[in-house]
Design a protein around this motif. Structure first.
Motif, PDB file in Angstrom:
ATOM      1  N   GLY A   1       0.828  -1.196   0.000  1.00 53.36           N
ATOM      2  CA  GLY A   1       0.000   0.000   0.000  1.00 53.36           C
ATOM      3  C   GLY A   1       0.864   1.248   0.000  1.00 53.36           C
ATOM      4  O   GLY A   1       2.091   1.165   0.021  1.00 53.36           O
ATOM      5  N   ARG A   2       0.194   2.403  -0.014  1.00 62.94           N
ATOM      6  CA  ARG A   2       0.893   3.693  -0.027  1.00 62.94           C
ATOM      7  C   ARG A   2       0.350   4.597   1.058  1.00 62.94           C
ATOM      8  O   ARG A   2      -0.810   4.470   1.458  1.00 62.94           O
ATOM      9  N   VAL A   3       1.185   5.543   1.472  1.00 57.91           N
ATOM     10  CA  VAL A   3       0.770   6.590   2.402  1.00 57.91           C
ATOM     11  C   VAL A   3       1.184   7.913   1.770  1.00 57.91           C
ATOM     12  O   VAL A   3       2.335   8.096   1.368  1.00 57.91           O
ATOM     13  N   VAL A   4       0.222   8.843   1.674  1.00 55.09           N
ATOM     14  CA  VAL A   4       0.430  10.103   0.961  1.00 55.09           C
ATOM     15  C   VAL A   4       0.019  11.279   1.844  1.00 55.09           C
ATOM     16  O   VAL A   4      -0.933  11.188   2.611  1.00 55.09           O
TER      17      VAL A   4
ATOM     18  N   ILE B   1      -5.997  12.748  -4.478  1.00 49.65           N
ATOM     19  CA  ILE B   1      -4.562  12.819  -4.723  1.00 49.65           C
ATOM     20  C   ILE B   1      -4.314  13.630  -5.992  1.00 49.65           C
ATOM     21  O   ILE B   1      -4.826  13.306  -7.060  1.00 49.65           O
TER      22      ILE B   1
ATOM     23  N   ALA C   1       4.355  11.657  -1.479  1.00 51.36           N
ATOM     24  CA  ALA C   1       4.500  10.423  -0.713  1.00 51.36           C
ATOM     25  C   ALA C   1       5.085  10.735   0.658  1.00 51.36           C
ATOM     26  O   ALA C   1       5.869  11.676   0.812  1.00 51.36           O
TER      27      ALA C   1
ATOM     28  N   THR D   1       6.958   3.043   5.443  1.00 54.63           N
ATOM     29  CA  THR D   1       6.995   3.393   4.027  1.00 54.63           C
ATOM     30  C   THR D   1       8.407   3.776   3.595  1.00 54.63           C
ATOM     31  O   THR D   1       9.193   4.324   4.373  1.00 54.63           O
TER      32      THR D   1
ATOM     33  N   THR E   1       5.613   3.799  -0.156  1.00 49.22           N
ATOM     34  CA  THR E   1       5.085   2.444  -0.284  1.00 49.22           C
ATOM     35  C   THR E   1       5.554   1.573   0.877  1.00 49.22           C
ATOM     36  O   THR E   1       6.715   1.633   1.274  1.00 49.22           O
TER      37      THR E   1
ATOM     38  N   THR F   1      -3.233  -5.209  -3.029  1.00 50.40           N
ATOM     39  CA  THR F   1      -2.946  -3.782  -2.869  1.00 50.40           C
ATOM     40  C   THR F   1      -4.051  -3.132  -2.056  1.00 50.40           C
ATOM     41  O   THR F   1      -5.228  -3.250  -2.376  1.00 50.40           O
TER      42      THR F   1
ATOM     43  N   LYS G   1      -5.909   0.261  -0.377  1.00 53.91           N
ATOM     44  CA  LYS G   1      -6.129   1.658  -0.766  1.00 53.91           C
ATOM     45  C   LYS G   1      -5.124   2.562  -0.073  1.00 53.91           C
ATOM     46  O   LYS G   1      -4.602   2.252   0.990  1.00 53.91           O
ATOM     47  N   THR G   2      -4.869   3.693  -0.674  1.00 58.29           N
ATOM     48  CA  THR G   2      -3.897   4.654  -0.158  1.00 58.29           C
ATOM     49  C   THR G   2      -4.415   5.301   1.123  1.00 58.29           C
ATOM     50  O   THR G   2      -5.569   5.730   1.191  1.00 58.29           O
TER      51      THR G   2
ATOM     52  N   LEU H   1      -4.220   8.449   3.746  1.00 54.56           N
ATOM     53  CA  LEU H   1      -3.915   9.872   3.622  1.00 54.56           C
ATOM     54  C   LEU H   1      -3.663  10.511   4.977  1.00 54.56           C
ATOM     55  O   LEU H   1      -4.344  10.217   5.960  1.00 54.56           O
TER      56      LEU H   1
END
Length: 151
Positions: free
Chosen positions: A37-40, A49, A55, A79, A84, A135, A137-138, A140
């Motif tokens: 996953g991602r952190v933004v 986004i 990121a 991350t 990621t 995967t 979800k991102t 936030l």
């Protein structure tokens, strides 16, 4: 010297017997799972986004998984420079992940430390075959105060 030869012969026979037993034993089929996953940083706090967002490196994410055998496994991930995180594990097929919960824990970015989304985590069933990635979800985070250009 004569007594050493029979001892070596016994050790060789024992080693061969052990090799045959290991080769004949049914091996547990290995299974590998991966969660990514991602952190933004949602700079404007608009939950979308865009080009102004970036990121978050070093954000902490917890992933909790329950296996088919009922064992609960807790993972901690951070991350990378691209925001990621990845959790991966190889285990017996009979003990693979059944369901998981991923949730953001903290952001160490000096301007982006408030959770931007209302979800405390994402729960999902892990039904991917071995070697495949699920995967998430991102997640936030947002700053305490959005910049003026966001208005």
């Amino acid at each position: 010297m004569a007594a050493a030869l029979p001892r070596r012969w016994q050790l060789l026979q024992l080693g061969l017997a052990l090799a045959v037993l290991l080769a004949a034993a049914p091996a547990a089929e290995a299974w590998t799972g991966e969660i990514r996953g991602r952190v933004v940083c949602d700079v404007c706090g608009d939950a979308a986004i865009g080009p102004e967002d970036h990121a978050l490196e070093g954000a902490e994410v917890a992933v909790l998984c329950i296996t088919k055998s009922g064992e609960v496994i807790n993972y901690q991930a951070f991350t990378n420079s691209k925001g990621t995180y990845t959790v991966a594990e190889t285990m017996p097929q009979s003990d693979r992940w059944e369901s998981c919960l991923a949730r953001p824990i903290s952001s160490f970015h000096q301007h982006c430390t408030r959770r931007g989304d209302t979800h405390s985590g994402v729960k999902f069933t892990y039904s991917k075959p071995s070697g495949n990635t699920h995967t998430v979800k991102t997640f936030l985070y947002k700053p305490a105060n959005a910049p003026l250009y966001c208005s």
